[in-house]
Scaffold this motif. Structure first.
Motif, PDB file in Angstrom:
ATOM      1  N   ASP A  72       0.822  -1.274   0.097  1.00 43.09           N
ATOM      2  CA  ASP A  72       0.055  -0.038  -0.094  1.00 43.09           C
ATOM      3  C   ASP A  72       0.853   1.265  -0.061  1.00 43.09           C
ATOM      4  OD1 ASP A  72      -2.323  -1.414  -0.048  1.00 43.09           O
ATOM      5  OD2 ASP A  72      -2.278  -1.641   2.157  1.00 43.09           O
ATOM      6  N   LYS A  73       2.231   0.977  -0.022  1.00 46.81           N
ATOM      7  CA  LYS A  73       3.251   2.416   0.044  1.00 46.81           C
ATOM      8  C   LYS A  73       4.036   2.282  -1.397  1.00 46.81           C
ATOM      9  CE  LYS A  73       3.390   1.714   5.041  1.00 46.81           C
ATOM     10  NZ  LYS A  73       4.228   1.685   6.173  1.00 46.81           N
ATOM     11  N   GLY A  74       3.317   1.597  -2.369  1.00 40.26           N
ATOM     12  CA  GLY A  74       4.039   1.899  -3.668  1.00 40.26           C
ATOM     13  C   GLY A  74       5.064   0.753  -3.872  1.00 40.26           C
ATOM     14  N   PHE A  75       5.137  -0.422  -3.244  1.00 36.74           N
ATOM     15  CA  PHE A  75       6.137  -1.491  -3.448  1.00 36.74           C
ATOM     16  C   PHE A  75       5.347  -2.492  -4.116  1.00 36.74           C
ATOM     17  CE2 PHE A  75       7.820  -5.313  -1.952  1.00 36.74           C
ATOM     18  CZ  PHE A  75       9.160  -5.547  -2.363  1.00 36.74           C
ATOM     19  N   THR A  76       6.249  -3.345  -5.173  1.00 39.28           N
ATOM     20  CA  THR A  76       5.469  -4.310  -5.866  1.00 39.28           C
ATOM     21  C   THR A  76       6.600  -5.443  -5.913  1.00 39.28           C
ATOM     22  OG1 THR A  76       4.151  -4.993  -7.495  1.00 39.28           O
ATOM     23  CG2 THR A  76       5.887  -3.520  -8.152  1.00 39.28           C
ATOM     24  N   ILE A  77       6.363  -6.549  -6.411  1.00 44.01           N
ATOM     25  CA  ILE A  77       7.211  -7.614  -6.776  1.00 44.01           C
ATOM     26  C   ILE A  77       6.763  -8.158  -8.040  1.00 44.01           C
ATOM     27  CG2 ILE A  77       8.081  -9.973  -6.151  1.00 44.01           C
ATOM     28  CD1 ILE A  77       7.612  -9.246  -3.266  1.00 44.01           C
ATOM     29  N   ILE A  78       7.677  -8.264  -8.806  1.00 46.83           N
ATOM     30  CA  ILE A  78       7.413  -8.779 -10.335  1.00 46.83           C
ATOM     31  C   ILE A  78       8.169  -9.994 -10.386  1.00 46.83           C
ATOM     32  CG2 ILE A  78       7.793  -8.606 -12.833  1.00 46.83           C
ATOM     33  CD1 ILE A  78       6.160  -6.439 -11.668  1.00 46.83           C
ATOM     34  N   GLY A  79       7.485 -11.213 -10.593  1.00 51.13           N
ATOM     35  CA  GLY A  79       8.042 -12.484 -10.454  1.00 51.13           C
ATOM     36  C   GLY A  79       8.252 -12.885 -12.061  1.00 51.13           C
ATOM     37  N   VAL A  80       9.600 -13.230 -12.354  1.00 50.96           N
ATOM     38  CA  VAL A  80       9.887 -13.516 -13.782  1.00 50.96           C
ATOM     39  C   VAL A  80      10.475 -15.030 -13.624  1.00 50.96           C
ATOM     40  CG1 VAL A  80      11.221 -12.938 -15.691  1.00 50.96           C
ATOM     41  CG2 VAL A  80      10.264 -11.311 -14.294  1.00 50.96           C
ATOM     42  N   ALA A  81       9.872 -15.775 -14.499  1.00 54.00           N
ATOM     43  CA  ALA A  81      10.543 -17.183 -14.588  1.00 54.00           C
ATOM     44  C   ALA A  81      10.430 -17.580 -16.159  1.00 54.00           C
ATOM     45  CB  ALA A  81       9.473 -18.255 -14.336  1.00 54.00           C
ATOM     46  N   HIS A  82      11.659 -18.029 -16.790  1.00 54.01           N
ATOM     47  CA  HIS A  82      11.826 -18.219 -18.013  1.00 54.01           C
ATOM     48  C   HIS A  82      11.810 -19.865 -17.906  1.00 54.01           C
ATOM     49  CE1 HIS A  82      13.335 -18.358 -22.059  1.00 54.01           C
ATOM     50  NE2 HIS A  82      14.265 -19.161 -21.676  1.00 54.01           N
ATOM     51  N   GLU A  83      10.720 -20.311 -18.611  1.00 56.94           N
ATOM     52  CA  GLU A  83      10.382 -21.874 -18.628  1.00 56.94           C
ATOM     53  C   GLU A  83      10.257 -22.106 -19.988  1.00 56.94           C
ATOM     54  OE1 GLU A  83      10.187 -23.761 -15.836  1.00 56.94           O
ATOM     55  OE2 GLU A  83      11.019 -22.293 -14.615  1.00 56.94           O
ATOM     56  N   HIS A  84      10.406 -23.404 -20.406  1.00 57.65           N
ATOM     57  CA  HIS A  84      10.191 -24.021 -21.566  1.00 57.65           C
ATOM     58  C   HIS A  84       8.631 -24.347 -21.705  1.00 57.65           C
ATOM     59  CE1 HIS A  84      14.229 -23.432 -23.035  1.00 57.65           C
ATOM     60  NE2 HIS A  84      14.641 -24.003 -22.005  1.00 57.65           N
ATOM     61  N   LEU A  85       8.152 -24.775 -20.529  1.00 60.75           N
ATOM     62  CA  LEU A  85       6.843 -25.666 -20.524  1.00 60.75           C
ATOM     63  C   LEU A  85       6.012 -24.714 -19.434  1.00 60.75           C
ATOM     64  CD1 LEU A  85       7.617 -29.350 -20.395  1.00 60.75           C
ATOM     65  CD2 LEU A  85       6.993 -27.896 -22.413  1.00 60.75           C
ATOM     66  N   VAL A  86       5.282 -24.021 -19.992  1.00 58.52           N
ATOM     67  CA  VAL A  86       4.088 -23.092 -19.091  1.00 58.52           C
ATOM     68  C   VAL A  86       3.499 -24.116 -18.055  1.00 58.52           C
ATOM     69  CG1 VAL A  86       2.306 -21.689 -18.864  1.00 58.52           C
ATOM     70  CG2 VAL A  86       3.742 -21.491 -20.760  1.00 58.52           C
ATOM     71  N   ASP A  87       3.185 -25.203 -18.439  1.00 56.38           N
ATOM     72  CA  ASP A  87       2.630 -26.192 -17.565  1.00 56.38           C
ATOM     73  C   ASP A  87       3.413 -26.514 -16.224  1.00 56.38           C
ATOM     74  OD1 ASP A  87       0.126 -26.097 -19.140  1.00 56.38           O
ATOM     75  OD2 ASP A  87       0.703 -28.366 -20.163  1.00 56.38           O
ATOM     76  N   ASP A  88       4.750 -26.447 -16.396  1.00 57.60           N
ATOM     77  CA  ASP A  88       5.473 -26.791 -15.237  1.00 57.60           C
ATOM     78  C   ASP A  88       5.414 -25.485 -14.313  1.00 57.60           C
ATOM     79  OD1 ASP A  88       6.516 -29.001 -16.404  1.00 57.60           O
ATOM     80  OD2 ASP A  88       8.348 -28.142 -17.026  1.00 57.60           O
ATOM     81  N   MET A  89       5.572 -24.387 -14.726  1.00 64.58           N
ATOM     82  CA  MET A  89       5.294 -23.215 -13.975  1.00 64.58           C
ATOM     83  C   MET A  89       3.985 -23.170 -13.104  1.00 64.58           C
ATOM     84  SD  MET A  89       6.426 -19.254 -15.185  1.00 64.58           S
ATOM     85  CE  MET A  89       5.207 -19.257 -16.410  1.00 64.58           C
ATOM     86  N   LYS A  90       3.013 -23.283 -14.225  1.00 61.31           N
ATOM     87  CA  LYS A  90       1.791 -23.462 -13.401  1.00 61.31           C
ATOM     88  C   LYS A  90       1.558 -24.578 -12.310  1.00 61.31           C
ATOM     89  CE  LYS A  90      -1.163 -21.954 -17.303  1.00 61.31           C
ATOM     90  NZ  LYS A  90      -2.173 -22.127 -18.357  1.00 61.31           N
ATOM     91  N   TYR A  91       2.171 -25.688 -12.529  1.00 60.16           N
ATOM     92  CA  TYR A  91       2.043 -26.723 -11.581  1.00 60.16           C
ATOM     93  C   TYR A  91       2.802 -26.221 -10.203  1.00 60.16           C
ATOM     94  CZ  TYR A  91       2.786 -31.032  -9.069  1.00 60.16           C
ATOM     95  OH  TYR A  91       3.102 -31.905  -8.206  1.00 60.16           O
ATOM     96  N   ILE A  92       3.653 -25.775 -10.380  1.00 54.45           N
ATOM     97  CA  ILE A  92       4.696 -25.091  -9.308  1.00 54.45           C
ATOM     98  C   ILE A  92       4.106 -24.233  -8.449  1.00 54.45           C
ATOM     99  CG2 ILE A  92       6.861 -24.038  -8.599  1.00 54.45           C
ATOM    100  CD1 ILE A  92       7.084 -27.105  -9.061  1.00 54.45           C
ATOM    101  N   CYS A  93       3.461 -23.067  -9.173  1.00 56.00           N
ATOM    102  CA  CYS A  93       2.517 -21.946  -8.608  1.00 56.00           C
ATOM    103  C   CYS A  93       1.452 -22.676  -7.764  1.00 56.00           C
ATOM    104  CB  CYS A  93       2.225 -21.070  -9.440  1.00 56.00           C
ATOM    105  SG  CYS A  93       3.785 -20.190 -10.036  1.00 56.00           S
TER     106      CYS A  93
END
Length: 102
Positions: A72-93
């Motif tokens: 609420d004070k103007g801070f954010t986190i941007i998560g970046v993953a370079h994955e070959h398979l989007v399904d792997d990233m979705k599963y982990i999340c």
């Protein structure tokens, strides 16, 4: 000079509060987001991670309390993953958030 060499040179100049290399990348749904638009007017932390990196998962978990305290004070986190398979990233999340709910 190749694009790779240009990016490497630019990355050597990256520092806290300094310039960054803007980029556009897709989310889980294939919608494209541009970094500069997502962080405009905010203090941002970029979390680079991968689906196969257990230390990355623990590090991301530790950032939740920081985000909650300062979002609420103007801070954010941007998560970046370079994955070959989007399904792997979705599963982990999915697994990460299912097992780490408060």
């Amino acid at each position: 000079m190749s694009d790779y060499v240009k990016l490497w040179i630019a990355s050597r100049e990256i520092k806290v509060g300094g310039n960054y290399i803007d980029f556009t990348a897709p989310d889980f749904e294939g919608l494209h987001h541009t970094l500069s638009k997502g962080i405009k007017g905010k203090v941002a932390l970029m979390d680079l991670w991968a689906s196969w990196c257990s230390p990355c998962h623990r590090s991301s978990l530790s950032m939740i309390s920081v985000y909650e305290a300062y979002k609420d004070k103007g801070f954010t986190i941007i998560g970046v993953a370079h994955e070959h398979l989007v399904d792997d990233m979705k599963y982990i999340c999915h697994e990460f958030f299912e097992t780490n709910e408060e």
